[in-house]
Design an enzyme around this catalytic site. Structure first.
Site, short mmCIF file in Angstrom:
data_model
loop_
_atom_site.label_atom_id
_atom_site.label_comp_id
_atom_site.label_asym_id
_atom_site.label_seq_id
_atom_site.Cartn_x
_atom_site.Cartn_y
_atom_site.Cartn_z
N ASP A 1 -7.92 -3.95 -0.45
CA ASP A 1 -8.45 -4.13 -1.81
C ASP A 1 -8.37 -5.58 -2.27
O ASP A 1 -9.21 -6.04 -3.04
CB ASP A 1 -7.68 -3.23 -2.78
N HIS B 1 0.85 -1.19 0.00
CA HIS B 1 0.00 0.00 0.00
C HIS B 1 0.88 1.23 0.00
O HIS B 1 1.94 1.25 0.63
CB HIS B 1 -0.91 0.00 1.23
#
Length: 427
Positions: free
Chosen positions: A362, A305
Site C-alpha cells: 500500500d 502488515h
C-alpha cells in the site's frame, strides 16, 4: 488427516479430527463440537478459524510468502500478465498460448456494458464516490444479464465470471469519467486489458490516446499484486453472500462494499495522505521521531502488515515499479521524494528493522497510482477491479464445494435474560 485433537470440557471429553493441507498450519475440525458439547468456540474476527478449504492462494505471513496456485507472487508479477494470472486463478493451471489467446479473446469481447446500464450512471450525483457507483452498477448487472444468474449451471457461472472480469474496468472507468464530467469511452478491442482501461480512463473522444507501455506494465503489475489475498474481509463477504445462493453480481457487489471500508481497501490512500502531510524530505526526521514516540498518536501508514510479520512480498516488486514509473514520467514532486527517502530510512533504521515495520504494497501502490494520474478516490476502485478476479475464483470454488453450507456464525450472547413485557402505561 493426522491424529485427533483432544478437548476437555466440563462434563465431557472429546476428540476431533486434525486436518492437514498441502502446506500451512493444521486445523482442528470442530464441526461437531456444538453437537457433542453444547458449547461454541469464541473467535472474534474469525482470525483463528478456517471457514473453508481452498486451493487458490496461500499466505505465510511469518516468512513473507504469497502463492497463487503454488506460484510465488514475485515470479507472476515479474514474468506473467494479469490476464494469465486471471486464467490461473479460475482454471487452476497456467494456460497454453492457445488457451490464453482464447481467454483474452473472450474477455475482450465482453468488455462493453449494456447501453441501458450506461444511463444508470446518470442517476448518481456527480460528486458520488466511485466505489458507491461501482457498488450500484455491479449489483445492477443482475438486472441486465439474466442469462448468467443460474448458479447451478456451470456454463452460466463461467459466463458471469467472464462478464465480471471483463466489464469491471469499463465500469470503473465510467465511474471516473462521470465524476469529472467527461463522456464515456467505449472499449477498444485492439488494446490489452490494462491498456484498454487506461484509454477509457484518461482518453477523450476528440483525440487519439497512446498507451505508454511503461505505465501499462506498471498498472498490470499492480493488478496482479492485488488479484487475490486469501480469506480477507471482502473475499469472506463474497463467499458468505454466495453461500445463500445469491447471484454472482450481487456477491461481487457485496465484496466491493466491504472493500470500501478504510481498514481494508483504503490503506494506500491513507499512506499517500501521510506522505502529503509530511510534505518535504526535510520534515521526515520530525515524523520519524513522532512515530517512535509511544505517546504520539501519529503512525506511519503503509508500514507493517496485519498478515505479513516479515516483508510484504508484493512490496519487493513495487519498489522496482515505483522507480520505473517515476523515470518514465519524469516525476518532479516533493511527495515522491518523501516516499523514496522515507523508504530508505525505514529499511535501515534499527527501530523499524527490529519491529519489522517494512514498507508494504500500500505504501508503494498509492504513490504509483498518483504518479500515473489517478485521484485518491479511485484507488479503492482500482483495488476492486483487480480483486474481482480473486472474488470470482473464490466464488466459483465455493459454489463447487459439496461441503459448503450457508454461512451462519454463532455468538456469545451478553444481553438481558428472558423478561416479561410491561404495558406502556405501567412503565
Amino acid at each position: 488427516m493426522t491424529d485427533n485433537a483432544k478437548f476437555q470440557v466440563p462434563g465431557k471429553d472429546g476428540e476431533y479430527p486434525v486436518l492437514e493441507g498441502s502446506v500451512g498450519p493444521k486445523v482442528v475440525d470442530i464441526r461437531k463440537f456444538y453437537a457433542d458439547t453444547g458449547m461454541f468456540t469464541y473467535d472474534p474476527g474469525f482470525t483463528s478459524t478456517a471457514s473453508c478449504d481452498s486451493g487458490l492462494t496461500y499466505i505465510d505471513g511469518g516468512e513473507g510468502v504469497l502463492l497463487h496456485r503454488g506460484y510465488p507472487i514475485g515470479q507472476l508479477a515479474e514474468q506473467s500478465s494479469f490476464m494469465e494470472v486471471a486464467y490461473l486463478l479460475l482454471n487452476k493451471e497456467l494456460p497454453s498460448k492457445d488457451e490464453l489467446d482464447k481467454f483474452m479473446w473472450t474477455i475482450t469481447r465482453h468488455t462493453m456494458v449494456h447501453e441501458q446500464l450506461a444511463t444508470f450512471f446518470r442517476g448518481f450525483r456527480r460528486d458520488a464516490h466511485p466505489m458507491a457507483i461501482m457498488c450500484g452498477a455491479v449489483g445492477a448487472m443482475s438486472a441486465f444479464y439474466h442469462d448468467s444468474t443460474d448458479i447451478t449451471d456451470p456454463q452460466q457461472r463461467m459466463i458471469a465470471s467472464h462478464r465480471l472480469i471483463a466489464k469491471m474496468p469499463t465500469i470503473a472507468a465510467m465511474a471516473y469519467k462521470y465524476s469529472i464530467g467527461q463522456p464515456f469511452l467505449y472499449p477498444d478491442n485492439d488494446l490489452s486489458y490494462t491498456g484498454n482501461f487506461l484509454r477509457m480512463t484518461f482518453g477523450v473522444p476528440a483525440e487519439k490516446y497512446e498507451v505508454d507501455p511503461v505505465i501499462e506494465k506498471a498498472l498490470d503489475r499492480i493488478f496482479i499484486l492485488h488479484a487475490d489475498h486469501e480469506q480477507n474481509a471482502s473475499t469472506s463477504t463474497v463467499r458468505l453472500a454466495g453461500s445463500s445462493g445469491a447471484n454472482p453480481f450481487a456477491c461481487i457487489a457485496a465484496g466491493i462494499a466491504c472493500l470500501w471500508g478504510p481498514a481494508h481497501g483504503g490503506a494506500n490512500e491513507a499512506a499517500l495522505n501521510m506522505l502529503r502531510e509530511i510534505g518535504t524530505p526535510e520534515r521526515i526526521p520530525e515524523y520519524i521521531a513522532r512515530a517512535k514516540n509511544k505517546d504520539d498518536p501519529f503512525r506511519l501508514m503503509g508500514f507493517g502488515h496485519r498478515v505479513y510479520k516479515n516483508y510484504d512480498p508484493r512490496a519487493t516488486v513495487m519498489q522496482q515499479t515505483v522507480r520505473e514509473v517515476f523515470k518514465a514520467m519524469d516525476v518532479k514532486d516533493p511527495v515522491f521524494d518523501v516516499a523514496l527517502q522515507l523508504e530508505e530510512i525505514a529499511l535501515n533504521d534499527d527501530y523499524f528493522v527490529e519491529k519489522k515495520l517494512f514498507p508494504n504494497v500500500d505504501f508503494y501502490s498509492g504513490v504509483v497510482l498518483s504518479a500515473i494520474g489517478f485521484p485518491t478516490a479511485m484507488f479503492t476502485a482500482l483495488f476492486a477491479l483487480a480483486r474481482t478476479v480473486g472474488w470470482v475464483a473464490q466464488w466459483n470454488e465455493m459454489i463447487s464445494d459439496p461441503a459448503q453450507k450457508i454461512g451462519r456464525p454463532r455468538q456469545l450472547y451478553t444481553g438481558p435474560t428472558q423478561r416479561d413485557y410491561v404495558a406502556l402505561d405501567k412503565r
